[in-house]
Write a protein that holds these residues in place. Structure first.
Motif, PDB file in Angstrom:
ATOM      1  N   CYS A  47      67.268  -2.349 -67.732  1.00 52.74           N
ATOM      2  CA  CYS A  47      68.112  -1.888 -66.700  1.00 52.74           C
ATOM      3  C   CYS A  47      68.265  -2.680 -65.425  1.00 52.74           C
ATOM      4  CB  CYS A  47      67.631  -0.381 -66.239  1.00 52.74           C
ATOM      5  SG  CYS A  47      68.012   0.737 -67.314  1.00 52.74           S
ATOM      6  N   ILE A  79      71.384  -4.849 -64.379  1.00 52.06           N
ATOM      7  CA  ILE A  79      71.896  -4.722 -62.957  1.00 52.06           C
ATOM      8  C   ILE A  79      71.812  -6.088 -62.005  1.00 52.06           C
ATOM      9  CG2 ILE A  79      71.695  -3.546 -60.662  1.00 52.06           C
ATOM     10  CD1 ILE A  79      70.483  -0.950 -62.016  1.00 52.06           C
ATOM     11  N   SER A 120      62.593  -8.342 -63.447  1.00 42.63           N
ATOM     12  CA  SER A 120      62.952  -7.369 -64.550  1.00 42.63           C
ATOM     13  C   SER A 120      62.401  -8.127 -65.888  1.00 42.63           C
ATOM     14  CB  SER A 120      64.286  -7.089 -64.636  1.00 42.63           C
ATOM     15  OG  SER A 120      64.663  -6.450 -63.461  1.00 42.63           O
TER      16      SER A 120
END
Length: 225
Positions: free
Chosen positions: A207, A211, A49
């Protein structure tokens, strides 16, 4: 020499406690394994990410290098072959019928007289809260097994009494399923997901990082608990 009588209930309770303790140890090992795997995947997800947020070109280049085309036609060619297993049973209906009847009767006797679902659920899951849900699940599985055994018993009796009738019923319910269309769809290339992901790298990166960070924190807390 005096021999004292053994309390059967106490002995059974002791065995139950030993089984419960063993299942609890196995359950703890499985939970620890899941927590470690969650931590590893969380770290990998966080790294991916962050790379997607700050350097999407690097992620895209890595994705291009890791792309592989796999020919599934050769691997799944054996699925298109017809395997006539019915002839083996119908050529020996007496033997097959006796085996089916014996196996079905034995399994039905176990399901109806030997299987204690509540005890099994309590030993496997431990706590009373989770064992109630597990008991419902195991009861459903037990009824599925009972229905399958009853069908096997009916089929075995049919093989003994009227094998020609069973063969005629099998021929009527035989069906040919074409899987080529589904395999062709699986074999086609689709870049819509990658293109949508790379058009919004910051949103997906943030996002995914949130998470992954949550998974890491939860797994560390569970491991340290």
């Amino acid at each position: 020499m005096v021999t004292w009588p053994v309390d059967a209930k106490a002995e059974q309770a002791g065995k139950r406690r030993v089984r419960k303790k063993a299942m609890q140890i196995i359950w703890d090992i499985l939970l620890q394994t899941v927590e470690i795997l969650t931590l590893v995947f969380g770290i990998l997800g966080l790294a991916f990410s962050l790379m997607l947020t700050f350097s999407p070109a690097i992620v895209q280049n890595i994705g291009k290098m890791m792309n592989r085309s796999i020919n599934v036609d050769k691997g799944l060619a054996f699925l298109d072959k017809e395997v006539p297993t019915g002839h083996l049973i119908l050529n020996h209906p007496t033997v097959a019928g006796i085996c089916l009847i014996a196996g079905s009767v034995f399994a039905l006797a176990f399901f109806f007289f030997k299987l204690d679902v509540s005890n099994f659920s309590m030993i496997l899951l431990g706590t009373r809260t989770t064992s109630g849900t597990g008991e419902m699940l195991f009861n459903s599985l037990a009824w599925i097994g009972k229905i399958a055994c009853m069908l096997g018993l009916i089929y075995g009796i049919g093989l003994l009494v009227a094998p020609a009738r069973v063969q005629a019923i099998e021929k009527r319910i035989d069906a040919w399923v074409e899987t080529r269309t589904a395999l062709e769809k699986l074999d086609s290339d689709d870049h819509n997901i990658d293109s949508f992901l790379y058009r919004h790298p910051i949103g997906f990166g943030v996002c995914g990082a949130a998470i992954s960070f949550l998974l890491i924190v939860l797994s560390i807390l569970n491991i340290l608990d």
